[in-house]
Design a protein around this motif. Structure first.
Motif, PDB file in Angstrom:
ATOM      1  N   GLY A  46       0.840  -1.189   0.000  1.00 10.65           N
ATOM      2  CA  GLY A  46       0.000   0.000   0.000  1.00 10.65           C
ATOM      3  C   GLY A  46       0.873   1.236   0.000  1.00 10.65           C
ATOM      4  N   PRO A  47       0.277   2.385   0.264  1.00 12.58           N
ATOM      5  CA  PRO A  47       1.021   3.646   0.183  1.00 12.58           C
ATOM      6  C   PRO A  47       1.908   3.897   1.410  1.00 12.58           C
ATOM      7  CG  PRO A  47      -1.246   4.079   0.791  1.00 12.58           C
ATOM      8  CD  PRO A  47      -1.147   2.602   0.529  1.00 12.58           C
ATOM      9  N   ALA A  48       2.950   3.065   1.545  1.00 18.45           N
ATOM     10  CA  ALA A  48       3.888   3.204   2.663  1.00 18.45           C
ATOM     11  C   ALA A  48       5.173   2.468   2.318  1.00 18.45           C
ATOM     12  CB  ALA A  48       3.293   2.629   3.943  1.00 18.45           C
ATOM     13  N   SER A  49       6.240   2.819   2.992  1.00 21.15           N
ATOM     14  CA  SER A  49       7.506   2.108   2.848  1.00 21.15           C
ATOM     15  C   SER A  49       8.089   1.876   4.241  1.00 21.15           C
ATOM     16  CB  SER A  49       8.486   2.899   1.977  1.00 21.15           C
ATOM     17  OG  SER A  49       8.812   4.130   2.600  1.00 21.15           O
ATOM     18  N   VAL A  50       8.923   0.839   4.331  1.00 18.01           N
ATOM     19  CA  VAL A  50       9.540   0.490   5.617  1.00 18.01           C
ATOM     20  C   VAL A  50      11.049   0.467   5.453  1.00 18.01           C
ATOM     21  CG1 VAL A  50       9.799  -1.295   7.380  1.00 18.01           C
ATOM     22  CG2 VAL A  50       7.572  -0.908   6.342  1.00 18.01           C
ATOM     23  N   SER A  51      11.743   1.055   6.420  1.00 19.37           N
ATOM     24  CA  SER A  51      13.192   0.963   6.507  1.00 19.37           C
ATOM     25  C   SER A  51      13.514   0.614   7.953  1.00 19.37           C
ATOM     26  CB  SER A  51      13.838   2.289   6.114  1.00 19.37           C
ATOM     27  OG  SER A  51      15.245   2.205   6.279  1.00 19.37           O
TER      28      SER A  51
END
Length: 181
Positions: free
Chosen positions: A103-108
């Motif tokens: 979805g409209p998100a990113s993870v770092s």
């Protein structure tokens, strides 16, 4: 390497003697600390007692990888433009948890950044190691809405003429907002 004394039972695991235990009539369970996951061979040697000969028992046993679970709270509904969110899943093993997002998100690492509006699903995973099995992944789904629209105040300037310049003031507008007229 298994040697006896008169008042103990010697437990030899895989050819070593990691544990001696007091010999009592009630002893039916022994703890042998520090064994790794896998198959092990056991020799239990009992000393001779009055009227009883020394004896030994052999066998094998396995230590299996431990199970683990993940506790992962749902971040709840979010507004587009919110600051990055620190994800806080915990594995019962104490091993580190990794994350992925759709979805409209990113993870770092453990930081979730919202990149738009819509439905976001974040999955927490722990792959296990030599001592622990992989945990069942846990997913949390939430909605990202648009930032609440600002309600600017419209303050017309002095009335002018049709052909003359006009003046308008907007107060409390969202920073960076585009105003169409």
């Amino acid at each position: 390497p298994c040697e006896l004394s008169a008042s103990t039972v010697l437990l030899c695991v895989d050819g070593a003697a990691p544990s001696t235990q007091p010999l009592t009539a009630a002893s039916s369970q022994f703890t042998i600390p520090g064994l790794s996951v896998g198959s092990h061979n056991l020799v239990a040697q009992f000393p001779a007692q009055i009227g009883l000969a020394a004896s030994s028992v052999t066998g094998s046993f396995s230590i299996l990888q431990g199970a683990q679970t993940i506790a992962f709270p749902n971040p709840g509904p979010q507004a587009y433009g919110v600051a990055p969110i620190t994800l806080t899943a915990i594995a019962t093993s104490g091993l580190p948890v990794s994350y992925s997002a759709t979805g409209p998100a990113s993870v770092s690492g453990s930081t979730l950044t919202i990149t738009g509006t819509g439905t976001v699903t974040v999955t927490a995973s722990q792959t296990g190691n030599a001592q622990y099995l992989a945990a069942t992944p846990v997913s949390q789904t939430f909605v990202v809405d648009q930032t609440a629209a600002a309600k600017p105040t419209f303050l017309p300037g002095a009335f002018g003429t049709f052909t003359g310049p006009q003046s308008v003031t907007l107060k409390d507008a969202t920073v960076g907002a585009t105003i169409y007229y």
